[in-house]
Design a protein around this motif. Sequence first.
Motif, PDB file in Angstrom:
ATOM      1  N   ILE A 190      18.846  63.299  37.803  1.00 12.48           N
ATOM      2  CA  ILE A 190      19.413  62.480  38.837  1.00 12.48           C
ATOM      3  C   ILE A 190      19.763  61.301  38.114  1.00 12.48           C
ATOM      4  N   PRO A 191      21.189  61.544  38.270  1.00 14.02           N
ATOM      5  CA  PRO A 191      22.835  60.420  37.913  1.00 14.02           C
ATOM      6  C   PRO A 191      22.038  58.651  38.354  1.00 14.02           C
ATOM      7  N   ALA A 192      22.286  58.017  37.675  1.00 17.18           N
ATOM      8  CA  ALA A 192      22.169  57.087  38.022  1.00 17.18           C
ATOM      9  C   ALA A 192      22.308  56.039  39.081  1.00 17.18           C
ATOM     10  N   ASN A 193      23.514  56.546  39.000  1.00 18.23           N
ATOM     11  CA  ASN A 193      24.310  55.789  40.286  1.00 18.23           C
ATOM     12  C   ASN A 193      23.860  56.602  42.033  1.00 18.23           C
ATOM     13  N   LEU A 194      22.666  57.518  41.785  1.00 24.10           N
ATOM     14  CA  LEU A 194      22.033  58.153  42.780  1.00 24.10           C
ATOM     15  C   LEU A 194      20.755  58.295  42.756  1.00 24.10           C
ATOM     16  N   ARG A 195      20.075  56.569  42.136  1.00 23.26           N
ATOM     17  CA  ARG A 195      19.360  56.237  42.534  1.00 23.26           C
ATOM     18  C   ARG A 195      18.881  54.771  42.535  1.00 23.26           C
ATOM     19  N   ASP A 196      17.798  54.457  42.968  1.00 26.82           N
ATOM     20  CA  ASP A 196      17.493  52.637  43.152  1.00 26.82           C
ATOM     21  C   ASP A 196      17.411  52.228  41.794  1.00 26.82           C
ATOM     22  N   LYS A 244      36.855  65.165  43.388  1.00 23.46           N
ATOM     23  CA  LYS A 244      36.353  63.700  43.050  1.00 23.46           C
ATOM     24  C   LYS A 244      35.503  62.549  43.970  1.00 23.46           C
ATOM     25  N   ALA A 245      34.464  63.008  43.618  1.00 30.68           N
ATOM     26  CA  ALA A 245      33.260  62.374  44.330  1.00 30.68           C
ATOM     27  C   ALA A 245      32.926  60.558  44.062  1.00 30.68           C
ATOM     28  N   ASP A 246      32.961  59.735  44.906  1.00 29.13           N
ATOM     29  CA  ASP A 246      32.469  58.486  44.429  1.00 29.13           C
ATOM     30  C   ASP A 246      31.744  58.221  43.659  1.00 29.13           C
ATOM     31  N   SER A 247      32.095  57.223  42.229  1.00 24.56           N
ATOM     32  CA  SER A 247      31.046  56.717  41.747  1.00 24.56           C
ATOM     33  C   SER A 247      29.965  55.941  41.679  1.00 24.56           C
ATOM     34  N   LEU A 248      30.686  55.211  43.513  1.00 24.08           N
ATOM     35  CA  LEU A 248      30.256  53.541  43.425  1.00 24.08           C
ATOM     36  C   LEU A 248      28.414  54.041  43.201  1.00 24.08           C
ATOM     37  N   SER A 249      27.779  52.941  43.057  1.00 15.18           N
ATOM     38  CA  SER A 249      26.396  53.511  42.777  1.00 15.18           C
ATOM     39  C   SER A 249      25.440  53.286  44.519  1.00 15.18           C
ATOM     40  N   LEU A 250      24.857  53.730  44.385  1.00 12.94           N
ATOM     41  CA  LEU A 250      24.165  53.770  46.258  1.00 12.94           C
ATOM     42  C   LEU A 250      23.895  52.101  46.742  1.00 12.94           C
ATOM     43  N   ASN A 251      22.799  51.795  45.111  1.00  9.43           N
ATOM     44  CA  ASN A 251      23.136  50.298  45.339  1.00  9.43           C
ATOM     45  C   ASN A 251      23.812  49.049  45.908  1.00  9.43           C
ATOM     46  N   GLU A 252      25.293  49.782  45.286  1.00 10.66           N
ATOM     47  CA  GLU A 252      25.942  48.643  46.340  1.00 10.66           C
ATOM     48  C   GLU A 252      26.272  48.835  48.557  1.00 10.66           C
ATOM     49  N   ALA A 273      20.613  56.653  51.577  1.00  7.68           N
ATOM     50  CA  ALA A 273      20.918  55.362  50.664  1.00  7.68           C
ATOM     51  C   ALA A 273      20.280  53.949  52.113  1.00  7.68           C
ATOM     52  N   GLY A 274      21.124  54.082  52.766  1.00  4.21           N
ATOM     53  CA  GLY A 274      21.016  52.952  53.562  1.00  4.21           C
ATOM     54  C   GLY A 274      19.199  52.424  54.586  1.00  4.21           C
ATOM     55  N   ASN A 275      18.405  54.070  54.433  1.00  3.15           N
ATOM     56  CA  ASN A 275      17.289  53.922  55.099  1.00  3.15           C
ATOM     57  C   ASN A 275      16.432  53.436  53.701  1.00  3.15           C
ATOM     58  N   LEU A 276      16.926  54.732  52.844  1.00  2.08           N
ATOM     59  CA  LEU A 276      16.351  54.797  51.993  1.00  2.08           C
ATOM     60  C   LEU A 276      15.736  52.779  50.823  1.00  2.08           C
ATOM     61  N   GLY A 277      16.645  52.312  50.905  1.00  2.17           N
ATOM     62  CA  GLY A 277      17.032  51.174  50.568  1.00  2.17           C
ATOM     63  C   GLY A 277      16.219  49.865  51.257  1.00  2.17           C
ATOM     64  N   TYR A 278      16.194  50.279  52.865  1.00  3.74           N
ATOM     65  CA  TYR A 278      15.781  49.585  53.883  1.00  3.74           C
ATOM     66  C   TYR A 278      14.444  50.089  53.509  1.00  3.74           C
ATOM     67  N   ALA A 279      14.502  50.644  53.511  1.00 10.50           N
ATOM     68  CA  ALA A 279      12.500  51.045  52.972  1.00 10.50           C
ATOM     69  C   ALA A 279      12.009  50.344  51.793  1.00 10.50           C
ATOM     70  N   ALA A 280      12.603  50.684  50.785  1.00 10.79           N
ATOM     71  CA  ALA A 280      12.198  49.614  49.715  1.00 10.79           C
ATOM     72  C   ALA A 280      12.390  48.772  50.030  1.00 10.79           C
ATOM     73  N   GLN A 281      12.661  47.766  50.537  1.00 11.19           N
ATOM     74  CA  GLN A 281      13.064  45.770  50.870  1.00 11.19           C
ATOM     75  C   GLN A 281      12.626  46.038  51.512  1.00 11.19           C
ATOM     76  N   GLU A 282      11.277  46.523  52.196  1.00 10.55           N
ATOM     77  CA  GLU A 282       9.808  46.523  53.277  1.00 10.55           C
ATOM     78  C   GLU A 282       8.872  46.791  52.652  1.00 10.55           C
ATOM     79  N   GLY A 283       9.148  46.911  50.980  1.00  8.98           N
ATOM     80  CA  GLY A 283       7.749  47.225  50.325  1.00  8.98           C
ATOM     81  C   GLY A 283       7.013  48.551  50.504  1.00  8.98           C
TER      82      GLY A 283
END
Length: 351
Positions: free
Chosen positions: A125-131, A325-333, A101-111
């Motif tokens: 796909i569950p919401a916590n696994l999507r942008d 039990k998987a961490d349910s933290l949103s990958l946006n965090e 998600a770090g790489n995906l998030g960076y690509a999103a931030q770069e437009g």
Amino acid sequence: MNLLKAFAALKQLRFFSLIISFSLAMPLVAISAVQGVQAAESDLVVYSSRKEHLLKPLTDAYTKLTGVKITLYTGKEGALIERLKAEGAETQADVLMLADAGNLGYAAQEGLFQPLNSTLIEKNIPANLRDGAGLWTALSIRARTLIYNTNKLIPSDLKGYADLADPKWKNELCLRTSKKVYNKSLVASLIAHHGEEKAEQIVKGWVNNLAMKPQAKDSQVMQAIIGGGCDVGIVNSYYFGGLVKQQPDVPLKLFWPDQDTTGTHINVSGAGVIKHADQVQKAKQFIEWLSDGQAQEIYAEWNNEYPANPTIKPSELVASWGEFKADSLSLNEVVKYQQQAVKLMQRVGYR
């Protein structure tokens, strides 16, 4: 004479290829003059940081099902992102596939992405696994979890990520380098859960307990544990799957940390549609297919990963590791705290 002409043509082709590589600065695997022609004739162009052998079963299956020809270019995530930024509106790429998600998030931030706007992906796909803005989606899951030497430890010896900071693990812990995005994301999740001060105490404890300098790869962490250099480490679960297939009797086992609190940290591989894609609808349909049944089963069987679609079961091998039990933290965090995680690791000397 014909031989001389052929030699001259070969030199010209080599010169042309060198010019391409030099001008792009960070060449991608599988790019050549010939494949440039193939890309022009294909229906879809995919840039991916994942290895070709992991994606070919997926692209081949999609082509067989739909008739859509896919040209796949692979390379390092940083090189792919910089290439897309340089290509801008002139890019041939339609889809970008990245790990973490770090790489995906960076690509999103770069437009680099445009919104997927897909009700099918939202269903699969569950919401916590999507942008949060719908720019990318997970396609497979891996757990970044504890691994231990079964000749030295038993499950009751282990607890969680924070416990590895306890002095009882002095000279017993092995880690991969902090430079890898997998560890940046893990530390980002610690910041999200515990706050920066507590997260810093945990990571500083890890550094104090290291048995050796951080390794370049998860596979090296596992080999260090097997060799007796340390007793416990942190790896992505699919690396263990690859090792077990080669060495079924390896004296290692995964441990699912923090099952009574936050749960085990998970991350993803995923994809998005390129902002300047020529084939927007086809790109969207391809990613939708990747989020659904057949493709998710291929991810599960071929890559030793967990399907991102919760209706699809993991492979028999992966299921044998037990439920957790998987961490349910949103990958946006996780994306949000990436830079703080990097600075934190630098402060405590985690290299």
